[in-house]
Design a protein around this motif. Structure first.
Motif, mmCIF file in Angstrom:
data_model
loop_
_atom_site.group_PDB
_atom_site.id
_atom_site.type_symbol
_atom_site.label_atom_id
_atom_site.label_comp_id
_atom_site.label_asym_id
_atom_site.label_seq_id
_atom_site.Cartn_x
_atom_site.Cartn_y
_atom_site.Cartn_z
ATOM 1 N N PRO A 234 0.844 -1.185 -0.035
ATOM 2 C CA PRO A 234 0.103 0.116 0.163
ATOM 3 C C PRO A 234 0.781 1.161 0.074
ATOM 4 O O PRO A 234 2.041 1.330 0.739
ATOM 5 N N GLY A 235 0.542 2.166 -0.931
ATOM 6 C CA GLY A 235 1.120 3.566 -1.193
ATOM 7 C C GLY A 235 2.300 3.535 -2.157
ATOM 8 O O GLY A 235 2.617 4.454 -2.411
ATOM 9 N N SER A 236 2.425 2.431 -2.939
ATOM 10 C CA SER A 236 3.361 1.960 -3.778
ATOM 11 C C SER A 236 2.522 2.701 -5.115
ATOM 12 O O SER A 236 1.383 2.601 -5.496
ATOM 13 N N LEU A 237 3.392 3.374 -5.936
ATOM 14 C CA LEU A 237 3.119 3.858 -7.531
ATOM 15 C C LEU A 237 3.764 3.029 -8.244
ATOM 16 O O LEU A 237 4.901 2.466 -7.997
ATOM 17 N N VAL A 238 2.743 2.775 -9.195
ATOM 18 C CA VAL A 238 3.288 1.730 -10.357
ATOM 19 C C VAL A 238 3.212 2.118 -11.655
ATOM 20 O O VAL A 238 2.162 2.723 -12.181
ATOM 21 N N LEU A 239 4.442 2.245 -12.343
ATOM 22 C CA LEU A 239 4.020 2.665 -13.750
ATOM 23 C C LEU A 239 4.483 1.378 -14.644
ATOM 24 O O LEU A 239 5.149 0.485 -14.251
ATOM 25 N N PHE A 240 3.550 1.164 -15.612
ATOM 26 C CA PHE A 240 3.488 -0.194 -16.324
ATOM 27 C C PHE A 240 2.963 -0.144 -17.754
ATOM 28 O O PHE A 240 2.014 0.637 -18.007
ATOM 29 N N ARG A 241 3.818 -0.737 -18.487
ATOM 30 C CA ARG A 241 3.577 -0.640 -19.926
ATOM 31 C C ARG A 241 2.792 -2.299 -20.216
ATOM 32 O O ARG A 241 3.735 -2.982 -20.346
ATOM 33 N N GLY A 242 1.590 -2.136 -20.586
ATOM 34 C CA GLY A 242 0.895 -3.405 -20.918
ATOM 35 C C GLY A 242 0.378 -3.598 -21.887
ATOM 36 O O GLY A 242 -0.120 -4.698 -22.316
ATOM 37 N N ARG A 243 0.895 -2.879 -22.852
ATOM 38 C CA ARG A 243 0.584 -2.975 -24.283
ATOM 39 C C ARG A 243 0.916 -4.337 -25.073
ATOM 40 O O ARG A 243 0.207 -4.940 -25.631
ATOM 41 N N ASN A 244 2.176 -4.608 -24.802
ATOM 42 C CA ASN A 244 2.928 -5.910 -25.057
ATOM 43 C C ASN A 244 3.258 -6.971 -23.965
ATOM 44 O O ASN A 244 3.920 -7.777 -24.399
ATOM 45 N N ALA A 245 2.762 -6.521 -22.792
ATOM 46 C CA ALA A 245 3.332 -7.277 -21.660
ATOM 47 C C ALA A 245 1.804 -7.967 -21.259
ATOM 48 O O ALA A 245 0.855 -7.206 -20.707
ATOM 49 N N ILE A 246 1.676 -9.255 -21.114
ATOM 50 C CA ILE A 246 0.560 -10.032 -20.659
ATOM 51 C C ILE A 246 0.269 -9.889 -19.211
ATOM 52 O O ILE A 246 1.717 -9.981 -18.447
ATOM 53 N N HIS A 247 -0.697 -9.530 -18.446
ATOM 54 C CA HIS A 247 -0.702 -9.711 -17.128
ATOM 55 C C HIS A 247 -2.124 -10.041 -16.505
ATOM 56 O O HIS A 247 -3.133 -10.165 -17.339
ATOM 57 N N ARG A 248 -2.012 -10.189 -15.214
ATOM 58 C CA ARG A 248 -3.480 -10.364 -14.432
ATOM 59 C C ARG A 248 -3.206 -10.114 -12.900
ATOM 60 O O ARG A 248 -2.058 -9.641 -12.644
ATOM 61 N N VAL A 249 -4.169 -10.023 -12.315
ATOM 62 C CA VAL A 249 -4.315 -9.714 -10.983
ATOM 63 C C VAL A 249 -5.117 -10.986 -10.279
ATOM 64 O O VAL A 249 -6.076 -11.313 -10.728
ATOM 65 N N THR A 250 -4.215 -11.771 -9.427
ATOM 66 C CA THR A 250 -4.904 -13.067 -8.948
ATOM 67 C C THR A 250 -6.081 -12.842 -8.192
ATOM 68 O O THR A 250 -6.355 -11.612 -7.456
ATOM 69 N N PRO A 251 -6.820 -13.724 -7.845
ATOM 70 C CA PRO A 251 -8.206 -13.494 -6.899
ATOM 71 C C PRO A 251 -7.782 -13.104 -5.559
ATOM 72 O O PRO A 251 -6.915 -13.521 -5.151
ATOM 73 N N THR A 252 -8.623 -12.265 -5.121
ATOM 74 C CA THR A 252 -8.580 -11.565 -3.679
ATOM 75 C C THR A 252 -8.837 -12.935 -2.793
ATOM 76 O O THR A 252 -10.028 -13.635 -3.049
ATOM 77 N N ILE A 253 -8.066 -13.218 -1.626
ATOM 78 C CA ILE A 253 -8.535 -14.222 -0.740
ATOM 79 C C ILE A 253 -8.740 -13.243 0.610
ATOM 80 O O ILE A 253 -7.846 -12.609 0.929
ATOM 81 N N GLY A 254 -9.790 -13.632 1.131
ATOM 82 C CA GLY A 254 -10.195 -13.198 2.528
ATOM 83 C C GLY A 254 -10.916 -11.870 2.658
ATOM 84 O O GLY A 254 -11.623 -11.675 1.511
#
Length: 259
Positions: free
Chosen positions: A207-227
């Protein structure tokens, strides 16, 4: 709030050329950069509190899509990687629902922050969206909700993690998995990712992190939330041209309304 109360200035001097060059190099090489402790604890607490207060207003979606975010292609089998359907689900509140006194508005509007972003991303300017919904969005992922494997249509994404779930909610990606500009979709490699046969990268984001991401050619996902703790993520959306609104079809898909 003042910018100095939102941005952790004791750790980050956004006018420092060495910081800018380091961020540019990492983003170029890795396709992503995480700046931990970018927000102050005071700002994080305020955003979490406001986010919980507004969560009942969120527009929730649950849908399926292919990794390329395109329609079914009849030239390929339904189980082909081009058409294989993947689940995504989340909630979202829009810019017009973000409190006027939110720390998010302070950092989004700050000229210092925008200049830093343009330097790192290598673009001339960043402008807010012309429509009332798209500029600042707060996303909620409760238990079981996830963002399935996909490529972005945009060339970059700017996000802030606000609240981390007890488990799950991990950002996973693999860079350079297609060349969208040349139309090279890399069906074989993408199929290996979907089958779990490729080693992937996981970003460590607190928490509090800044993320810069180039996702046009990078495959990505966010895994399911647990809890029981909801994952909260802010998307700061800018356009390289002024007076641009997100398309009506996109607004209906993402937000369920036009204004």
């Amino acid at each position: 709030m003042l910018l100095s109360e939102v941005l952790n200035t004791s750790k980050y001097n956004l006018e420092n050329n060495a910081l800018v060059e380091s961020c540019k190099a990492t983003l170029e090489q890795e396709g992503a950069i995480v700046l931990p402790d970018f927000l102050t604890e005071q700002a994080i607490r305020a955003i979490v509190d406001q986010g919980k207060e507004k969560q009942s207003l969120a527009w929730y979606t649950s849908n399926t899509h292919n990794v390329y975010l395109t329609d079914i292609d009849p030239d390929y089998a339904l189980d082909h990687v081009k058409n294989k359907q993947i689940n995504s689900s989340k909630g979202c509140i829009t810019d017009d629902q973000i409190a006027q006194n939110s720390p998010l508005r302070v950092i989004y509007d700050a000229a210092l922050f925008r200049t830093f972003l343009t330097q790192v991303l290598g673009i001339k300017a960043l402008h807010e969206y012309a429509d009332p919904l798209s500029s600042i969005n707060l996303h909620y992922a409760s238990a079981g909700q996830e963002l399935g494997w996909h490529f972005d249509n945009s060339s970059f994404a700017i996000t802030l993690l606000i609240q981390k779930p007890e488990q799950g909610g991990s950002f996973e990606y693999l860079n350079n998995m297609r060349n969208a500009d040349l139309g090279e979709m890399n069906f074989e490699g993408v199929g290996e990712v979907l089958a779990g046969n490729k080693e992937i990268k996981t970003l460590t984001i607190e928490p509090g992190s800044l993320v810069l991401f180039r996702g046009r050619n990078a495959i990505h996902r966010v895994t399911p939330t647990i809890g029981d703790t909801t994952r909260m993520l802010v998307v700061l959306a800018y356009n390289s041209e002024p007076d641009i609104a997100l398309s009506e079809s996109a607004r209906m898909t993402f937000f369920g309304r036009l204004a």
